[in-house]
Design a protein around this motif. Structure first.
Motif, PDB file in Angstrom:
ATOM      1  N   MET A  18       0.808  -1.253   0.015  1.00 39.89           N
ATOM      2  CA  MET A  18       0.256  -0.171  -0.007  1.00 39.89           C
ATOM      3  C   MET A  18       0.844   1.213  -0.061  1.00 39.89           C
ATOM      4  SD  MET A  18      -3.476  -0.593   2.321  1.00 39.89           S
ATOM      5  CE  MET A  18      -2.437  -1.131   3.969  1.00 39.89           C
ATOM      6  N   SER A  20       3.285   3.635  -1.270  1.00 36.59           N
ATOM      7  CA  SER A  20       3.670   3.716  -2.548  1.00 36.59           C
ATOM      8  C   SER A  20       5.156   3.622  -2.934  1.00 36.59           C
ATOM      9  CB  SER A  20       3.181   5.279  -3.095  1.00 36.59           C
ATOM     10  OG  SER A  20       1.829   5.504  -3.319  1.00 36.59           O
ATOM     11  N   LEU A  34      -1.148   4.565  -9.262  1.00 34.58           N
ATOM     12  CA  LEU A  34      -2.299   4.718  -8.625  1.00 34.58           C
ATOM     13  C   LEU A  34      -3.775   4.907  -9.111  1.00 34.58           C
ATOM     14  CD1 LEU A  34      -3.201   4.641  -5.413  1.00 34.58           C
ATOM     15  CD2 LEU A  34      -3.100   7.272  -5.360  1.00 34.58           C
ATOM     16  N   GLY A  36      -6.568   4.234  -6.974  1.00 35.44           N
ATOM     17  CA  GLY A  36      -7.705   4.617  -5.928  1.00 35.44           C
ATOM     18  C   GLY A  36      -7.275   3.687  -4.866  1.00 35.44           C
ATOM     19  N   ILE A  37      -8.614   3.759  -3.988  1.00 32.28           N
ATOM     20  CA  ILE A  37      -8.705   2.783  -2.740  1.00 32.28           C
ATOM     21  C   ILE A  37      -9.941   1.963  -3.064  1.00 32.28           C
ATOM     22  CG2 ILE A  37      -7.186   3.997  -1.223  1.00 32.28           C
ATOM     23  CD1 ILE A  37      -9.814   5.020   0.174  1.00 32.28           C
ATOM     24  N   VAL A  74      -5.140  -0.562  -1.529  1.00 34.16           N
ATOM     25  CA  VAL A  74      -4.720   0.637  -2.644  1.00 34.16           C
ATOM     26  C   VAL A  74      -4.756  -0.131  -3.904  1.00 34.16           C
ATOM     27  CG1 VAL A  74      -2.830   2.187  -3.329  1.00 34.16           C
ATOM     28  CG2 VAL A  74      -3.424   1.660  -0.872  1.00 34.16           C
ATOM     29  N   TYR A  76      -3.640  -0.459  -7.790  1.00 37.14           N
ATOM     30  CA  TYR A  76      -2.570   0.168  -8.593  1.00 37.14           C
ATOM     31  C   TYR A  76      -2.790  -0.558 -10.151  1.00 37.14           C
ATOM     32  CZ  TYR A  76       0.406   1.318  -4.681  1.00 37.14           C
ATOM     33  OH  TYR A  76       0.683   2.066  -3.460  1.00 37.14           O
ATOM     34  N   SER A 105     -14.592   0.014  -5.176  1.00 35.28           N
ATOM     35  CA  SER A 105     -13.541   1.305  -5.178  1.00 35.28           C
ATOM     36  C   SER A 105     -14.519   2.461  -5.373  1.00 35.28           C
ATOM     37  CB  SER A 105     -12.825   0.994  -6.517  1.00 35.28           C
ATOM     38  OG  SER A 105     -13.348   1.390  -7.679  1.00 35.28           O
ATOM     39  N   GLY A 137       1.228   3.141   4.548  1.00 36.26           N
ATOM     40  CA  GLY A 137       0.562   2.998   3.293  1.00 36.26           C
ATOM     41  C   GLY A 137      -1.141   3.499   3.486  1.00 36.26           C
ATOM     42  N   GLU A 140      -0.963   7.343   4.098  1.00 32.45           N
ATOM     43  CA  GLU A 140      -0.818   8.000   2.812  1.00 32.45           C
ATOM     44  C   GLU A 140      -1.901   8.031   1.799  1.00 32.45           C
ATOM     45  OE1 GLU A 140       2.113   7.445  -1.223  1.00 32.45           O
ATOM     46  OE2 GLU A 140       1.921   5.609   0.374  1.00 32.45           O
ATOM     47  N   HIS A 141      -2.817   6.768   1.883  1.00 37.48           N
ATOM     48  CA  HIS A 141      -3.880   6.646   0.780  1.00 37.48           C
ATOM     49  C   HIS A 141      -5.316   7.151   1.663  1.00 37.48           C
ATOM     50  CE1 HIS A 141      -1.087   5.701  -2.246  1.00 37.48           C
ATOM     51  NE2 HIS A 141      -0.655   5.031  -1.708  1.00 37.48           N
ATOM     52  N   GLN A 142      -5.163   7.564   2.904  1.00 40.11           N
ATOM     53  CA  GLN A 142      -6.532   8.157   3.574  1.00 40.11           C
ATOM     54  C   GLN A 142      -7.596   7.018   3.593  1.00 40.11           C
ATOM     55  OE1 GLN A 142      -7.217  11.772   1.709  1.00 40.11           O
ATOM     56  NE2 GLN A 142      -5.614  12.822   2.641  1.00 40.11           N
TER      57      GLN A 142
END
Length: 192
Positions: A18, A20, A34, A36-37, A74, A76, A105, A137, A140-142
């Motif tokens: 997760m 990056s 990326l 998204g999540i 995450v 990718y 997603s 991670g 970072e990606h909330q």
């Protein structure tokens, strides 16, 4: 005529990838982009995958079939040509297998490749640095705050190999410095 578009694979990354900077490092997939999540239901995150490299616990998305259980990730996109490199880094056929999962997603339902553990030991614990990569991670990606807070409660142990620990902690230090620098620039831009 435009350049030929490279074939892409969507990857569901729920462990240390997760982060990056880890996913995009030279021995993994530098071309990862990326998307998204997202999350899958009917699974729960565990740290009991037996690492063949260092003997510690790594992440697994363990199937529960309980719709209340979720594993966040995450997403990718990865060039298909670089998938063998990711397979090697992940230990495909050496403790991990892969399958395709339906991921909810931000852009709707997606199909993605996920690695899952085939060698597990519920007594294992992750090393501090590994858990820190997973948490970093997620931050970072909330990912959802309650999920991040739960990750922080996972018990971890010290890596007995000082050289490996230093190498992995360096990645985290680089991430923290980059994040701090980005925040400082953003504050300066807003103030100016």
């Amino acid at each position: 005529m435009g350049a030929k578009r490279k074939e892409q694979i969507l990857c569901f990354s729920f462990g240390s990838n997760m982060l990056s900077s880890r996913m995009k490092c030279a021995d993994r997939v530098p071309s990862a982009k990326l998307l998204g999540i997202g999350y899958i239901t009917g699974y729960r995150l565990t740290f009991d995958k037996v690492s063949k490299k260092d003997g510690s616990g790594k992440c697994d998305a363990e199937i529960t079939n309980d719709e209340k259980d979720r594993v966040y990730s995450v997403l990718y996109t990865v060039e298909k040509s670089q998938k063998p490199k990711l397979n090697s880094a992940e230990g495909l056929r050496n403790g991990y297998e892969e399958k395709t999962v339906d991921v909810m997603s931000e852009r709707g339902l997606k199909r993605a490749v996920m690695y899952y553990a085939t060698s597990k030991d519920p007594l294992l614990k992750p090393y501090h640095w590994y858990k820190a990569c997973v948490v970093a991670g997620a931050v970072e990606h909330q990912l959802p705050f309650p999920y991040i807070e739960w990750l922080r409660t996972v018990e971890s142990i010290q890596d007995p190999d000082p050289a490996r620990r230093a190498k992995e902690e360096q990645l985290l230090t680089t991430y923290q410095l980059t994040t701090r620098s980005t925040r400082t620039r953003a504050k300066s831009a807003r103030a100016g």
